[in-house]
Design a protein around this motif. Structure first.
Motif, PDB file in Angstrom:
ATOM      1  N   TYR A  46      -4.546 -64.634 -50.536  1.00 23.40           N
ATOM      2  CA  TYR A  46      -3.644 -63.480 -50.572  1.00 23.40           C
ATOM      3  C   TYR A  46      -3.092 -63.294 -51.976  1.00 23.40           C
ATOM      4  CZ  TYR A  46       0.132 -60.301 -49.339  1.00 23.40           C
ATOM      5  OH  TYR A  46       0.969 -59.213 -49.270  1.00 23.40           O
ATOM      6  N   GLN A  47      -3.179 -62.068 -52.482  1.00 22.37           N
ATOM      7  CA  GLN A  47      -2.729 -61.784 -53.841  1.00 22.37           C
ATOM      8  C   GLN A  47      -1.701 -60.659 -53.884  1.00 22.37           C
ATOM      9  OE1 GLN A  47      -6.445 -60.997 -55.921  1.00 22.37           O
ATOM     10  NE2 GLN A  47      -6.555 -63.122 -56.583  1.00 22.37           N
ATOM     11  N   GLY A  48      -1.178 -60.266 -52.740  1.00 20.47           N
ATOM     12  CA  GLY A  48      -0.191 -59.204 -52.699  1.00 20.47           C
ATOM     13  C   GLY A  48       1.180 -59.685 -53.127  1.00 20.47           C
ATOM     14  N   VAL A  49       2.133 -58.769 -53.053  1.00 20.07           N
ATOM     15  CA  VAL A  49       3.500 -59.089 -53.457  1.00 20.07           C
ATOM     16  C   VAL A  49       4.234 -59.847 -52.368  1.00 20.07           C
ATOM     17  CG1 VAL A  49       5.704 -58.097 -54.174  1.00 20.07           C
ATOM     18  CG2 VAL A  49       3.569 -57.054 -54.942  1.00 20.07           C
ATOM     19  N   MET A  50       4.102 -59.379 -51.122  1.00 21.52           N
ATOM     20  CA  MET A  50       4.814 -59.993 -50.011  1.00 21.52           C
ATOM     21  C   MET A  50       3.848 -60.239 -48.849  1.00 21.52           C
ATOM     22  SD  MET A  50       8.271 -58.679 -48.078  1.00 21.52           S
ATOM     23  CE  MET A  50       9.149 -58.713 -49.647  1.00 21.52           C
ATOM     24  N   ILE A  96      -4.629 -49.500 -44.248  1.00 19.04           N
ATOM     25  CA  ILE A  96      -4.979 -50.762 -44.870  1.00 19.04           C
ATOM     26  C   ILE A  96      -4.756 -50.628 -46.369  1.00 19.04           C
ATOM     27  CG2 ILE A  96      -6.786 -52.463 -45.243  1.00 19.04           C
ATOM     28  CD1 ILE A  96      -5.869 -52.274 -42.367  1.00 19.04           C
ATOM     29  N   LYS A  97      -3.793 -51.382 -46.915  1.00 18.20           N
ATOM     30  CA  LYS A  97      -3.432 -51.249 -48.319  1.00 18.20           C
ATOM     31  C   LYS A  97      -4.415 -51.981 -49.227  1.00 18.20           C
ATOM     32  CE  LYS A  97       1.490 -50.809 -47.245  1.00 18.20           C
ATOM     33  NZ  LYS A  97       2.846 -51.368 -47.453  1.00 18.20           N
ATOM     34  N   ASP A  98      -4.861 -53.154 -48.811  1.00 13.86           N
ATOM     35  CA  ASP A  98      -5.764 -53.950 -49.630  1.00 13.86           C
ATOM     36  C   ASP A  98      -7.168 -53.892 -49.030  1.00 13.86           C
ATOM     37  OD1 ASP A  98      -7.043 -55.749 -51.229  1.00 13.86           O
ATOM     38  OD2 ASP A  98      -5.612 -57.367 -50.965  1.00 13.86           O
ATOM     39  N   PRO A  99      -8.191 -53.498 -49.807  1.00 13.67           N
ATOM     40  CA  PRO A  99      -9.558 -53.459 -49.266  1.00 13.67           C
ATOM     41  C   PRO A  99     -10.030 -54.803 -48.727  1.00 13.67           C
ATOM     42  CG  PRO A  99      -9.445 -52.294 -51.353  1.00 13.67           C
ATOM     43  CD  PRO A  99      -8.120 -52.975 -51.173  1.00 13.67           C
ATOM     44  N   LEU A 100      -9.489 -55.906 -49.266  1.00  9.96           N
ATOM     45  CA  LEU A 100      -9.896 -57.224 -48.797  1.00  9.96           C
ATOM     46  C   LEU A 100      -9.444 -57.465 -47.365  1.00  9.96           C
ATOM     47  CD1 LEU A 100     -11.401 -59.738 -49.769  1.00  9.96           C
ATOM     48  CD2 LEU A 100      -9.219 -60.690 -50.489  1.00  9.96           C
ATOM     49  N   ASP A 101      -8.351 -56.812 -46.946  1.00  3.11           N
ATOM     50  CA  ASP A 101      -7.885 -56.962 -45.566  1.00  3.11           C
ATOM     51  C   ASP A 101      -8.922 -56.456 -44.569  1.00  3.11           C
ATOM     52  OD1 ASP A 101      -5.585 -57.989 -46.588  1.00  3.11           O
ATOM     53  OD2 ASP A 101      -4.352 -56.226 -46.230  1.00  3.11           O
TER      54      ASP A 101
END
Length: 224
Positions: A46-50, A96-101
């Motif tokens: 995971y590389q997001g902020v929260m 879906i904010k992150d394509p990796l999700d």
């Protein structure tokens, strides 16, 4: 002519034994274990902020739910046709904010399908390989990764000095945005480091006319 015993002869009761308890227990336990493994890999990459704990629980639940659905479908051809029609009217509105999700969601669904189909070695070893690949590539960080420098200068002369200094210290420097106020110039600049060192930002902040210099790791989409 319908007899008394035919009254209690129900196709619904016949479906009770279509999937054995051992198969159900084994499939659900394996789907839960692999769901936990998917969650583990998600946390490591995971590389997001929260971090969202609800999304992590969703990965486990999605793996188990898919297993249950496919077990039911494979045991009854008529049910499979009805299931296709029922799922075709479902609409998911969550963005879906992150394509990796998307990869993790599809991974959870695929594991549930493969497990319920009986391909246990494929589900286990496939998940191990996928998890290893994600951990190796997603967590790979190099000095070529983009950074954003948020620069606050007093005037145009200080801006020129800061820009000249950055061009000497970094491999690539591009101005992304510039805000000008009376007595203040704010710059957002994308940079690529020459090496894995960030101590140059201290010297940048010490230049005459530079109020502050902030270095931020940038993980969004960019044109390289």
């Amino acid at each position: 002519m319908q007899t008394f015993s035919d009254i209690f002869n129900s196709s619904f009761l016949e479906n009770v034994t279509s999937v054995s308890l051992l198969d159900m227990a084994l499939a659900l336990l394996l789907s839960f274990a692999l769901g936990l493994f998917i969650l583990f890999v998600y946390k490591k990459t995971y590389q997001g902020v929260m971090y969202s704990s609800s999304f992590g629980v969703t990965l486990i639940a999605l793996t188990m739910i898919t297993t249950v659905v496919i077990l039911a479908v494979t045991s009854n051809v008529v049910l499979s046709l009805g299931m296709v029609g029922a799922l075709s009217i479902v609409r998911f509105r969550t963005a879906i904010k992150d394509p990796l999700d998307i990869a993790f969601l599809f991974w959870a669904i695929a594991v549930g399908i493969v497990l319920a189909a009986g391909f246990i070695p494929l589900a286990v070893f496939g998940s191990l390989i996928i998890g290893l690949v994600l951990i190796l590539f997603v967590n790979q960080k190099t000095h070529l990764s983009p950074y954003i420098v948020v620069l606050s200068c007093a005037d145009g002369a200080a801006e020129d000095r800061a820009a000249a200094f950055l061009k000497q210290k970094v491999q690539k420097c591009i101005v992304k945005s510039k805000t000008v106020r009376p007595g203040l110039i704010e710059l957002n600049m994308e940079i690529r480091l020459k090496e894995d060192r960030t101590d140059f930002i201290n010297d940048l902040a010490a230049l005459e006319g530079v109020h502050s210099a902030v270095l931020v790791s940038y993980n969004g989409e960019y044109m390289g």
